[in-house]
Design a protein around this motif. Structure first.
Motif, PDB file in Angstrom:
ATOM      1  N   ASN A  30       0.695  -1.272   0.031  1.00  0.00           N
ATOM      2  CA  ASN A  30       0.015   0.040   0.046  1.00  0.00           C
ATOM      3  C   ASN A  30       0.850   1.241   0.098  1.00  0.00           C
ATOM      4  O   ASN A  30       0.454   2.238  -0.924  1.00  0.00           O
ATOM      5  CB  ASN A  30      -1.004   0.064   1.323  1.00  0.00           C
ATOM      6  N   ASP A  31       1.903   1.180   0.821  1.00  0.00           N
ATOM      7  CA  ASP A  31       2.895   2.405   0.816  1.00  0.00           C
ATOM      8  C   ASP A  31       3.342   2.635  -0.496  1.00  0.00           C
ATOM      9  O   ASP A  31       3.378   3.579  -1.032  1.00  0.00           O
ATOM     10  CB  ASP A  31       3.892   2.197   1.989  1.00  0.00           C
ATOM     11  N   ARG A  32       3.855   1.565  -1.206  1.00  0.00           N
ATOM     12  CA  ARG A  32       4.344   1.704  -2.459  1.00  0.00           C
ATOM     13  C   ARG A  32       3.538   2.247  -3.714  1.00  0.00           C
ATOM     14  O   ARG A  32       3.769   3.062  -4.255  1.00  0.00           O
ATOM     15  CB  ARG A  32       5.169   0.435  -2.950  1.00  0.00           C
ATOM     16  N   VAL A  33       2.166   1.614  -3.483  1.00  0.00           N
ATOM     17  CA  VAL A  33       1.171   2.221  -4.448  1.00  0.00           C
ATOM     18  C   VAL A  33       0.901   3.715  -4.262  1.00  0.00           C
ATOM     19  O   VAL A  33       0.871   4.538  -4.916  1.00  0.00           O
ATOM     20  CB  VAL A  33      -0.010   1.394  -4.237  1.00  0.00           C
ATOM     21  N   ASN A  34       1.022   4.027  -2.992  1.00  0.00           N
ATOM     22  CA  ASN A  34       0.574   5.596  -2.573  1.00  0.00           C
ATOM     23  C   ASN A  34       1.545   6.374  -3.044  1.00  0.00           C
ATOM     24  O   ASN A  34       1.562   7.373  -3.463  1.00  0.00           O
ATOM     25  CB  ASN A  34       0.305   5.687  -1.081  1.00  0.00           C
ATOM     26  N   GLU A  35       2.744   5.946  -2.770  1.00  0.00           N
ATOM     27  CA  GLU A  35       4.203   6.682  -3.247  1.00  0.00           C
ATOM     28  C   GLU A  35       4.093   6.911  -4.870  1.00  0.00           C
ATOM     29  O   GLU A  35       4.466   8.010  -5.385  1.00  0.00           O
ATOM     30  CB  GLU A  35       5.333   5.981  -2.917  1.00  0.00           C
ATOM     31  N   TYR A  36       3.812   5.697  -5.705  1.00  0.00           N
ATOM     32  CA  TYR A  36       3.902   5.878  -6.876  1.00  0.00           C
ATOM     33  C   TYR A  36       2.661   6.618  -7.557  1.00  0.00           C
ATOM     34  O   TYR A  36       2.657   7.767  -8.182  1.00  0.00           O
ATOM     35  CB  TYR A  36       3.393   4.470  -7.465  1.00  0.00           C
TER      36      TYR A  36
END
Length: 73
Positions: free
Chosen positions: A61-67
């Motif tokens: 989720n953190d990686r998706v939000n950062e992207y």
């Protein structure tokens, strides 16, 4: 039934860490020179570990939000 060679615990830990980061079985197996079936077995074992699932989902989720944040800037 005969089993294959014993895989070093450090390699298993690396595979588990890569799975935790959201990498798929094929990627992890290829990166570490393992059989897909071996990594898939480890992934299934980890799916029964609530802490693993919680941490993996948070990382993804953190990686998706950062992207998405970067893509929308």
């Amino acid at each position: 039934m005969s089993r294959g060679k014993k895989i070093d615990d450090r390699i298993k830990a690396k595979a588990q860490a890569k799975l935790m980061m959201g990498n798929n079985v094929s990627f992890v197996a290829k990166a570490l020179g393992l059989a897909d079936s071996t990594v898939r077995t480890w992934e299934k074992q980890l799916e029964n570990d609530d802490e693993f699932v919680k941490v993996r989902d948070k990382i993804i989720n953190d990686r998706v939000n950062e992207y998405l944040t970067t893509a929308l800037e």
